[in-house]
Design a protein around this motif. Sequence first.
Motif, PDB file in Angstrom:
ATOM      1  N   GLU A  78      66.387  17.230  29.100  1.00  0.00           N
ATOM      2  CA  GLU A  78      66.067  16.953  27.708  1.00  0.00           C
ATOM      3  C   GLU A  78      64.565  16.767  27.525  1.00  0.00           C
ATOM      4  O   GLU A  78      63.837  16.487  28.468  1.00  0.00           O
ATOM      5  N   VAL A  79      64.147  16.916  26.266  1.00  0.00           N
ATOM      6  CA  VAL A  79      62.742  16.732  25.927  1.00  0.00           C
ATOM      7  C   VAL A  79      62.676  15.863  24.672  1.00  0.00           C
ATOM      8  O   VAL A  79      63.405  16.087  23.713  1.00  0.00           O
ATOM      9  N   SER A  80      61.834  14.820  24.713  1.00  0.00           N
ATOM     10  CA  SER A  80      61.602  14.006  23.522  1.00  0.00           C
ATOM     11  C   SER A  80      60.483  14.644  22.716  1.00  0.00           C
ATOM     12  O   SER A  80      59.402  14.908  23.248  1.00  0.00           O
ATOM     13  N   VAL A  81      60.762  14.933  21.440  1.00  0.00           N
ATOM     14  CA  VAL A  81      59.769  15.551  20.566  1.00  0.00           C
ATOM     15  C   VAL A  81      59.584  14.704  19.320  1.00  0.00           C
ATOM     16  O   VAL A  81      60.470  13.945  18.936  1.00  0.00           O
ATOM     17  N   GLN A  82      58.421  14.845  18.713  1.00  0.00           N
ATOM     18  CA  GLN A  82      58.151  14.154  17.449  1.00  0.00           C
ATOM     19  C   GLN A  82      57.905  15.200  16.379  1.00  0.00           C
ATOM     20  O   GLN A  82      57.046  16.062  16.512  1.00  0.00           O
ATOM     21  N   LEU A  83      58.714  15.118  15.305  1.00  0.00           N
ATOM     22  CA  LEU A  83      58.555  16.046  14.189  1.00  0.00           C
ATOM     23  C   LEU A  83      57.309  15.694  13.393  1.00  0.00           C
ATOM     24  O   LEU A  83      56.739  14.615  13.549  1.00  0.00           O
ATOM     25  N   SER A  84      56.906  16.590  12.550  1.00  0.00           N
ATOM     26  CA  SER A  84      55.690  16.361  11.766  1.00  0.00           C
ATOM     27  C   SER A  84      55.832  15.167  10.833  1.00  0.00           C
ATOM     28  O   SER A  84      54.831  14.584  10.421  1.00  0.00           O
ATOM     29  N   SER A  85      57.068  14.782  10.513  1.00  0.00           N
ATOM     30  CA  SER A  85      57.273  13.615   9.654  1.00  0.00           C
ATOM     31  C   SER A  85      57.089  12.316  10.411  1.00  0.00           C
ATOM     32  O   SER A  85      57.058  11.247   9.806  1.00  0.00           O
ATOM     33  N   GLY A  86      56.982  12.379  11.758  1.00  0.00           N
ATOM     34  CA  GLY A  86      56.827  11.179  12.572  1.00  0.00           C
ATOM     35  C   GLY A  86      58.087  10.804  13.317  1.00  0.00           C
ATOM     36  O   GLY A  86      58.060   9.956  14.197  1.00  0.00           O
ATOM     37  N   MET A  87      59.235  11.429  12.979  1.00  0.00           N
ATOM     38  CA  MET A  87      60.500  11.088  13.611  1.00  0.00           C
ATOM     39  C   MET A  87      60.538  11.602  15.044  1.00  0.00           C
ATOM     40  O   MET A  87      60.138  12.729  15.321  1.00  0.00           O
ATOM     41  N   VAL A  88      61.020  10.764  15.983  1.00  0.00           N
ATOM     42  CA  VAL A  88      61.123  11.116  17.392  1.00  0.00           C
ATOM     43  C   VAL A  88      62.596  11.320  17.736  1.00  0.00           C
ATOM     44  O   VAL A  88      63.449  10.519  17.345  1.00  0.00           O
ATOM     45  N   MET A  89      62.931  12.414  18.445  1.00  0.00           N
ATOM     46  CA  MET A  89      64.313  12.642  18.853  1.00  0.00           C
ATOM     47  C   MET A  89      64.328  13.396  20.177  1.00  0.00           C
ATOM     48  O   MET A  89      63.340  14.004  20.580  1.00  0.00           O
ATOM     49  N   LYS A  90      65.495  13.326  20.856  1.00  0.00           N
ATOM     50  CA  LYS A  90      65.685  14.055  22.097  1.00  0.00           C
ATOM     51  C   LYS A  90      66.481  15.324  21.825  1.00  0.00           C
ATOM     52  O   LYS A  90      67.475  15.293  21.105  1.00  0.00           O
TER      53      LYS A  90
END
Length: 207
Positions: free
Chosen positions: A186-198
């Motif tokens: 898995e990879v943790s990413v942060q969307l441009s809105s600031g939300m972080v998800m795996k």
Amino acid sequence: MQSQQKTDLKTVIEFLATKFPESFSIKGAAKPLKIGIFNDIASELSEEDPVSKTQVRHALRRYTNSWRYLEAVEKGGMRVDLAGQDVEALTSEHVEHAKAQLAESKAKFDEKRKAQAKKDAPKRPTKAVKNPPKRKAKPVEKAADKELQPVKELVSNEDFSEGTSVLVKLGMKPMAATIVEASKGEVSVQLSSGMVMKVSKDSIFKA
């Protein structure tokens, strides 16, 4: 159960605004948060604090998807850390994404409001119409007639480094994101809105 979750998230956001008043707020203009700020918050939490890391993650998602926050990102400027200090400038890509996300959210809200108003409106008796004019059926657009968008290749296994700009496949439309952390599957990413998800590595494409 749903109303309880909303109350809990609101309480967590109030806690964040009290603990980090220079970066979080309940009213007024919001401040765009730095990428990876969840990790900073997690390191500041102690056993005495009344919230968990999971609650903070969900609260961050609610906070960064709010109209007030998206409007702040839409204006551009600088992202801030927990102390309210400027750390990085918002990219034009993040600004445009926030603008589109805000417009989509407001459009959905308007649709729900109109549907509810129509549902609540008193029904009027319908009048019988003699020989109503026939309407021509509109041609149905076939899926094969639509242009297929080219799919970008997957990010190579050596390129899941922190800070890499990528596209994440969420639903039908890929979204711009930045890699925060990578593990085996898995990879943790942060969307441009600031939300972080795996997400899984198979969902990540080159930007």
